[in-house]
Scaffold this motif. Structure first.
Motif, PDB file in Angstrom:
ATOM      1  N   ARG A   1       0.803  -1.222   0.000  1.00 25.17           N
ATOM      2  CA  ARG A   1       0.000   0.000   0.000  1.00 25.17           C
ATOM      3  C   ARG A   1       0.838   1.276   0.000  1.00 25.17           C
ATOM      4  NH1 ARG A   1      -5.264   0.057   3.647  1.00 25.17           N
ATOM      5  NH2 ARG A   1      -5.531   1.809   2.198  1.00 25.17           N
ATOM      6  N   LEU A   2       1.951   1.273   0.743  1.00 23.66           N
ATOM      7  CA  LEU A   2       2.724   2.507   0.874  1.00 23.66           C
ATOM      8  C   LEU A   2       3.742   2.676  -0.245  1.00 23.66           C
ATOM      9  CD1 LEU A   2       2.937   4.963   2.729  1.00 23.66           C
ATOM     10  CD2 LEU A   2       4.701   3.745   4.019  1.00 23.66           C
ATOM     11  N   LEU A   3       4.456   1.597  -0.588  1.00 25.92           N
ATOM     12  CA  LEU A   3       5.493   1.711  -1.620  1.00 25.92           C
ATOM     13  C   LEU A   3       4.955   2.218  -2.954  1.00 25.92           C
ATOM     14  CD1 LEU A   3       7.394   0.469   0.420  1.00 25.92           C
ATOM     15  CD2 LEU A   3       8.225  -1.072  -1.366  1.00 25.92           C
ATOM     16  N   PRO A   4       3.763   1.802  -3.400  1.00 26.90           N
ATOM     17  CA  PRO A   4       3.270   2.325  -4.678  1.00 26.90           C
ATOM     18  C   PRO A   4       3.042   3.836  -4.685  1.00 26.90           C
ATOM     19  CG  PRO A   4       2.126   0.303  -4.111  1.00 26.90           C
ATOM     20  CD  PRO A   4       2.916   0.696  -2.906  1.00 26.90           C
ATOM     21  N   CYS A   5       2.948   4.453  -3.507  1.00 28.15           N
ATOM     22  CA  CYS A   5       2.737   5.901  -3.422  1.00 28.15           C
ATOM     23  C   CYS A   5       4.053   6.674  -3.353  1.00 28.15           C
ATOM     24  CB  CYS A   5       1.908   6.238  -2.180  1.00 28.15           C
ATOM     25  SG  CYS A   5       0.309   5.431  -2.110  1.00 28.15           S
ATOM     26  N   ALA A   6       5.176   5.969  -3.247  1.00 21.61           N
ATOM     27  CA  ALA A   6       6.455   6.618  -2.995  1.00 21.61           C
ATOM     28  C   ALA A   6       7.155   7.012  -4.286  1.00 21.61           C
ATOM     29  CB  ALA A   6       7.359   5.686  -2.194  1.00 21.61           C
ATOM     30  N   ARG A   7       7.893   8.109  -4.204  1.00 24.03           N
ATOM     31  CA  ARG A   7       8.826   8.445  -5.275  1.00 24.03           C
ATOM     32  C   ARG A   7      10.172   7.782  -5.025  1.00 24.03           C
ATOM     33  NH1 ARG A   7      11.166  14.318  -7.562  1.00 24.03           N
ATOM     34  NH2 ARG A   7      11.999  13.359  -9.467  1.00 24.03           N
ATOM     35  N   VAL A   8      10.557   7.686  -3.744  1.00 23.12           N
ATOM     36  CA  VAL A   8      11.848   7.114  -3.352  1.00 23.12           C
ATOM     37  C   VAL A   8      11.617   6.182  -2.170  1.00 23.12           C
ATOM     38  CG1 VAL A   8      14.218   7.614  -2.636  1.00 23.12           C
ATOM     39  CG2 VAL A   8      12.962   9.292  -4.005  1.00 23.12           C
ATOM     40  N   VAL A   9      12.330   5.055  -2.158  1.00 21.30           N
ATOM     41  CA  VAL A   9      12.295   4.118  -1.038  1.00 21.30           C
ATOM     42  C   VAL A   9      13.736   3.840  -0.612  1.00 21.30           C
ATOM     43  CG1 VAL A   9      11.514   1.877  -0.193  1.00 21.30           C
ATOM     44  CG2 VAL A   9      10.205   3.066  -1.961  1.00 21.30           C
ATOM     45  N   THR A  10      13.999   3.847   0.711  1.00 25.04           N
ATOM     46  CA  THR A  10      15.383   3.732   1.188  1.00 25.04           C
ATOM     47  C   THR A  10      15.555   2.630   2.236  1.00 25.04           C
ATOM     48  OG1 THR A  10      15.057   5.382   2.948  1.00 25.04           O
ATOM     49  CG2 THR A  10      15.756   6.202   0.790  1.00 25.04           C
TER      50      THR A  10
ATOM     51  N   LEU B   1      11.340  -4.050  -6.027  1.00 24.87           N
ATOM     52  CA  LEU B   1      10.632  -3.007  -5.283  1.00 24.87           C
ATOM     53  C   LEU B   1      10.252  -1.852  -6.191  1.00 24.87           C
ATOM     54  CD1 LEU B   1      12.746  -2.980  -1.990  1.00 24.87           C
ATOM     55  CD2 LEU B   1      10.497  -4.016  -2.369  1.00 24.87           C
ATOM     56  N   ALA B   2      11.112  -1.520  -7.140  1.00 24.10           N
ATOM     57  CA  ALA B   2      10.813  -0.435  -8.073  1.00 24.10           C
ATOM     58  C   ALA B   2       9.612  -0.778  -8.955  1.00 24.10           C
ATOM     59  CB  ALA B   2      12.033  -0.129  -8.939  1.00 24.10           C
ATOM     60  N   ALA B   3       9.398  -2.057  -9.187  1.00 18.51           N
ATOM     61  CA  ALA B   3       8.263  -2.467 -10.013  1.00 18.51           C
ATOM     62  C   ALA B   3       6.923  -2.117  -9.363  1.00 18.51           C
ATOM     63  CB  ALA B   3       8.327  -3.968 -10.289  1.00 18.51           C
ATOM     64  N   ALA B   4       6.950  -1.872  -8.038  1.00 19.00           N
ATOM     65  CA  ALA B   4       5.719  -1.483  -7.340  1.00 19.00           C
ATOM     66  C   ALA B   4       5.343  -0.036  -7.606  1.00 19.00           C
ATOM     67  CB  ALA B   4       5.875  -1.707  -5.838  1.00 19.00           C
ATOM     68  N   GLY B   5       6.284   0.757  -8.155  1.00 15.82           N
ATOM     69  CA  GLY B   5       5.949   2.133  -8.476  1.00 15.82           C
ATOM     70  C   GLY B   5       6.984   3.198  -8.179  1.00 15.82           C
ATOM     71  N   PRO B   6       7.873   3.006  -7.176  1.00 17.08           N
ATOM     72  CA  PRO B   6       8.837   4.069  -6.877  1.00 17.08           C
ATOM     73  C   PRO B   6       9.763   4.374  -8.044  1.00 17.08           C
ATOM     74  CG  PRO B   6       8.737   2.487  -5.083  1.00 17.08           C
ATOM     75  CD  PRO B   6       7.970   1.891  -6.222  1.00 17.08           C
ATOM     76  N   GLU B   7      10.095   5.646  -8.189  1.00 17.42           N
ATOM     77  CA  GLU B   7      11.044   6.052  -9.227  1.00 17.42           C
ATOM     78  C   GLU B   7      12.457   5.615  -8.875  1.00 17.42           C
ATOM     79  OE1 GLU B   7      12.475  10.258 -11.341  1.00 17.42           O
ATOM     80  OE2 GLU B   7      10.674  10.197 -10.099  1.00 17.42           O
ATOM     81  N   ALA B   8      12.771   5.608  -7.571  1.00 18.12           N
ATOM     82  CA  ALA B   8      14.114   5.222  -7.124  1.00 18.12           C
ATOM     83  C   ALA B   8      14.014   4.331  -5.900  1.00 18.12           C
ATOM     84  CB  ALA B   8      14.952   6.455  -6.799  1.00 18.12           C
ATOM     85  N   VAL B   9      14.861   3.313  -5.860  1.00 22.22           N
ATOM     86  CA  VAL B   9      15.020   2.461  -4.688  1.00 22.22           C
ATOM     87  C   VAL B   9      16.500   2.455  -4.335  1.00 22.22           C
ATOM     88  CG1 VAL B   9      14.803   0.148  -3.718  1.00 22.22           C
ATOM     89  CG2 VAL B   9      13.050   0.999  -5.293  1.00 22.22           C
ATOM     90  N   ILE B  10      16.814   2.776  -3.086  1.00 15.46           N
ATOM     91  CA  ILE B  10      18.189   2.782  -2.620  1.00 15.46           C
ATOM     92  C   ILE B  10      18.298   1.778  -1.498  1.00 15.46           C
ATOM     93  CG2 ILE B  10      20.089   4.170  -1.710  1.00 15.46           C
ATOM     94  CD1 ILE B  10      17.827   6.513  -2.702  1.00 15.46           C
ATOM     95  N   VAL B  11      19.052   0.716  -1.703  1.00 17.72           N
ATOM     96  CA  VAL B  11      19.297  -0.287  -0.666  1.00 17.72           C
ATOM     97  C   VAL B  11      20.623   0.052  -0.015  1.00 17.72           C
ATOM     98  CG1 VAL B  11      19.571  -2.732  -0.134  1.00 17.72           C
ATOM     99  CG2 VAL B  11      18.014  -2.028  -1.975  1.00 17.72           C
ATOM    100  N   THR B  12      20.578   0.396   1.272  1.00 22.87           N
ATOM    101  CA  THR B  12      21.775   0.857   1.966  1.00 22.87           C
ATOM    102  C   THR B  12      22.505  -0.298   2.635  1.00 22.87           C
ATOM    103  OG1 THR B  12      20.529   1.371   3.984  1.00 22.87           O
ATOM    104  CG2 THR B  12      20.740   3.118   2.330  1.00 22.87           C
ATOM    105  N   GLY B  13      23.821  -0.205   2.644  1.00 25.80           N
ATOM    106  CA  GLY B  13      24.639  -1.307   3.135  1.00 25.80           C
ATOM    107  C   GLY B  13      25.392  -1.036   4.412  1.00 25.80           C
ATOM    108  N   GLY B  14      25.024   0.021   5.122  1.00 24.59           N
ATOM    109  CA  GLY B  14      25.764   0.385   6.316  1.00 24.59           C
ATOM    110  C   GLY B  14      25.702  -0.631   7.439  1.00 24.59           C
ATOM    111  N   ARG B  15      24.711  -1.517   7.432  1.00 21.17           N
ATOM    112  CA  ARG B  15      24.593  -2.511   8.497  1.00 21.17           C
ATOM    113  C   ARG B  15      25.590  -3.659   8.343  1.00 21.17           C
ATOM    114  NH1 ARG B  15      20.339  -3.243  11.989  1.00 21.17           N
ATOM    115  NH2 ARG B  15      18.768  -1.601  12.021  1.00 21.17           N
TER     116      ARG B  15
END
Length: 280
Positions: free
Chosen positions: A143-152, A180-194
């Motif tokens: 529900r939320l990801l399809p509304c996002a421009r960016v997901v992090t 994840l981008a296929a759900a609608g976000p223009e950008a998906v950033i998967v962070t590796g700091g962990r």
């Protein structure tokens, strides 16, 4: 006027334009390190006025979370509408929403009203343990990801969103980011700091189908509290200022890296200290 300066007739000054405004929908960390406090610091450091809707109150410090109380979902919605009805919000972001009810309400508003939404899908705690129920996690993904421009998401959260554990290699993250981008976000950033070990920290960016990597030297420090919030909030702030998305991501990455470096040797509390976006 005797002894004074004669006033000239002037028209009253017109209204002065305020800085761009952004909205964060997030929870309160009572130690001031993460969540809402981190978002507002990043907004201010980026030259953007920050408004907020509070989703939860917590009793926590740098070493532990003692108690969490969610805000009623309808009150969260009322806060969001109150801000949007009055202020020219140019970009928005979400942090920890916690309950399925709040996620549903925020997603409903996002589909109609939230501009340039950056979703920081806070799904796990510092130990990597889940913070949301399975139903709430599914609601974030569907529900939320399809509304996002960016997901992090970090790589653990990205794995939960796609329904499988992700190994510690960027190749697997790229595949998950495309999903994840296929759900609608223009950008998906998967962070590796962990991830632990290695001389560099690498984030994977998938933007409109194009893949690139963001790398920075690893900084040996325990003071990384709020770094994910700072990163997503800085992207939101740059979008509010009209920065193009590629540049917004780069600027947020630079700000976050410098914020971690600036706080690396400081001590504030007995545990994981906050990062400092103002030291850049």
């Amino acid at each position: 006027m005797a002894g004074g300066i004669e006033n000239e007739s002037h028209s009253p000054p017109g209204p002065r334009t305020w800085s761009p405004a952004a909205l964060t929908i997030a929870g309160a960390d009572s130690s001031g390190g993460a969540g809402l406090a981190a978002d507002l610091r990043a907004f201010a450091a980026s030259g953007v006025h920050g408004a907020f809707a509070l989703t939860l109150v917590s009793a926590q410090n740098t070493t532990e979370i003692r108690a969490v109380q969610p805000v009623d979902a309808e009150l969260v919605a009322a806060q969001i509408h109150a801000v949007l009805d009055d202020m020219p919000i140019a970009a928005s972001k979400t942090g920890l929403l916690l309950t399925a009810e709040t996620i549903a309400v925020v997603a409903s508003i996002a589909a109609r009203r939230l501009p340039q939404l950056v979703v920081d899908p806070v799904l796990v705690n510092g130990a990597g343990e889940p913070m949301l129920t399975p139903d709430a996690e599914r609601s974030v993904a569907t529900r939320l990801l399809p509304c996002a421009r960016v997901v992090t998401p970090n790589h653990l959260e990205a794995g939960r969103l796609v329904g499988r554990d992700l190994p510690g290699e960027p190749e697997a993250w790229i595949e998950a980011a495309h999903e994840l981008a296929a759900a609608g976000p223009e950008a998906v950033i998967v962070t590796g700091g962990r991830l632990r070990g290695g001389a560099t920290v690498t984030d994977v960016v998938v933007l409109n189908g194009r893949v690139r990597l963001l790398s920075a030297p690893r900084i040996e420090t325990r003071n990384v509290r709020g770094s994910g919030d700072i990163f997503s909030a800085a992207i939101c702030a740059e979008l509010a200022k009209g920065t193009d998305l590629d540049s917004a991501i780069d600027r947020a990455h630079t700000l976050t890296t410098r914020a971690i470096a600036a706080s690396a040797t400081r001590q504030l509390g007995g545990g994981q200290g906050p990062v400092d976006p103002f030291a850049v």
